[in-house]
Design an enzyme around this catalytic site. Structure first.
Site, short mmCIF file in Angstrom:
data_model
loop_
_atom_site.label_atom_id
_atom_site.label_comp_id
_atom_site.label_asym_id
_atom_site.label_seq_id
_atom_site.Cartn_x
_atom_site.Cartn_y
_atom_site.Cartn_z
N GLU A 35 0.87 -1.17 0.10
CA GLU A 35 0.00 -0.14 0.07
C GLU A 35 0.69 1.36 -0.04
OE1 GLU A 35 -4.14 -1.26 2.00
OE2 GLU A 35 -2.69 -0.36 3.25
N CYS A 93 3.48 8.57 0.66
CA CYS A 93 4.09 7.83 1.58
C CYS A 93 4.38 6.38 1.01
CB CYS A 93 3.00 7.85 2.68
SG CYS A 93 3.65 6.43 3.70
N CYS A 136 6.59 -6.45 7.56
CA CYS A 136 7.61 -6.07 8.34
C CYS A 136 7.76 -7.05 9.54
CB CYS A 136 7.10 -4.65 8.90
SG CYS A 136 8.50 -3.80 10.19
N CYS A 142 6.27 -3.85 16.22
CA CYS A 142 5.76 -2.91 16.80
C CYS A 142 4.10 -3.04 17.21
CB CYS A 142 5.75 -1.28 16.06
SG CYS A 142 7.45 -0.86 15.97
N CYS A 182 1.28 -1.36 15.37
CA CYS A 182 1.23 -0.98 13.79
C CYS A 182 0.60 -2.24 12.97
CB CYS A 182 2.77 -0.91 13.47
SG CYS A 182 2.97 -0.94 11.78
N SER A 227 12.04 7.09 7.72
CA SER A 227 11.84 6.96 8.95
C SER A 227 12.18 5.48 9.52
CB SER A 227 10.31 6.79 9.10
OG SER A 227 9.79 5.40 8.83
N CYS A 272 -1.13 6.90 9.94
CA CYS A 272 0.14 6.13 10.63
C CYS A 272 -0.16 4.88 11.39
CB CYS A 272 0.61 7.07 11.30
SG CYS A 272 2.22 6.75 12.31
#
Length: 346
Positions: A98, A111, A118, A122, A125, A197, A338
């Site tokens: 995405e 973005c 990932c 976290c 997330c 980031s 986010c």
């Protein structure tokens, strides 16, 4: 005889020098590489057929022996008001990522994702639920921006590597994509408008600083103590806060560098006045700014703090020597905010 699919050369993502070398290797003059560079990155061509100033035999060769388009838009979902659009994009191997396009105050920010999934884990997330499937190639990162730009028919002014994945765990490809975004002959986006980031991959932050990369660095801090940060970000067990801040100082001590600390506010976890005081004490000697990000719901155990709690936290931190702002995520109504990006894994 045409090359097979497995023999095709992926041109999208290659820098100018590599494209020139490829052109020479197939018997063409080096300037054909410059033309390819312009077509792919400046003009956004997704096929050889669009490159009408190239001779027809070369366009045929490009079609048969190379890969220029690495992604395609599967679907687009606009937010209320249409200022934000979330794109689902399919890659050549069938995997999906995405990307998000945001129009705000004369800026067009895209973005981009750097990995399919990932593995940093976290807790706040959504991408963490996918695990890590693979890194993206530079061309696949670049295509996210190009496809969003061309779909919206708006020049891109800013790019943030804040989509799916941990950018610094795909360091080489992410920096190659950033170079192509920045190149004046490519997309020509200013280095100060490109933000990379990280959840806190300390060795790569140090490398980023030593190499004096011109791009902005955003660090997901999210807590002022190791106890809280390890609870919500397992990466802290490998690189605790003291190491993370040391690496951040190395970057921020470079001329004209300011590190951005991102702080996701989680109700009852890191949102107290004591947390705010500890945050100020922790980073006040670093050339930085702080973005406070009210948590975006992903259906997990965390909740967004009440607005009065967010305001009180902000007022406590706002008296510090560094700039502070509350960053309300664009597109949270379409799960584009986010921490909300994720795709179904087959």
């Amino acid at each position: 005889m045409a090359a097979t699919q497995t023999e095709q050369v992926v041109l999208k993502g290659l820098p100018l020098e590599a494209l020139e070398r490829w052109a020479v290797s197939v018997g063409e003059p080096a300037y054909r590489g410059q033309q390819l560079f312009d077509w792919m990155y400046h003009l956004g061509a997704q096929s050889a057929e669009a490159m009408d100033n190239l001779p027809k035999p070369l366009r045929q060769r490009l079609t048969e022996e190379t890969i220029i388009s690495t992604a395609e838009i599967v679907s687009s979902t606009p937010s209320q008001g249409g200022t934000t659009i979330k794109y689902l994009m399919a890659l050549g191997d069938g995997r999906q990522v995405e990307a998000v396009s945001m129009l705000e105050k004369g800026r067009h920010t895209v973005c981009v994702s750097s990995q399919v999934g990932c593995n940093v884990g976290c807790g706040f997330c959504a991408t963490a639920s996918m695990g890590l499937l693979r890194n993206l190639k530079a061309g696949e990162i670049v295509d996210q921006l190009l496809l969003a730009r061309d779909d919206r028919q708006e020049p891109v002014t800013n790019v943030v590597f804040m989509g799916m994945g941990e950018p610094l765990l795909n360091y080489r490809e992410v920096l190659q994509a950033a170079e192509l975004f920045h190149d004046p002959k490519g997309l020509g986006i200013g280095a100060g408008k490109i933000t990379i980031s990280t959840a806190g991959v300390v060795p790569r932050i140090e490398q980023f600083a030593r190499e004096n990369r011109p791009y902005r660095l955003a660090v997901s801090l999210n807590a002022a103590t190791d106890e809280i940060r390890s609870r919500i970000m397992p990466i802290n067990d490998t690189w605790p806060i003291a190491q993370l801040l040391s690496a951040s100082r190395l970057y921020a001590n470079r001329p004209k560098r300011t590190v951005t600390f991102e702080y996701v506010l989680l109700a009852g976890v890191n949102d107290s006045i004591a947390d705010a005081k500890a945050l100020v004490k922790l980073v006040q000697d670093i050339h930085c700014k702080v973005n406070l990000i009210p948590y975006n719901d992903i259906g997990g155990d965390f909740r967004r703090p009440a607005e009065e709690v967010i305001d009180a936290f902000f007022r406590e931190v706002a008296g510090a020597s560094f700039p502070v702002m509350i960053r309300w995520s664009n597109g949270s109504d379409i799960a584009a905010g986010c921490g909300q990006l994720a795709v179904e894994v087959a």
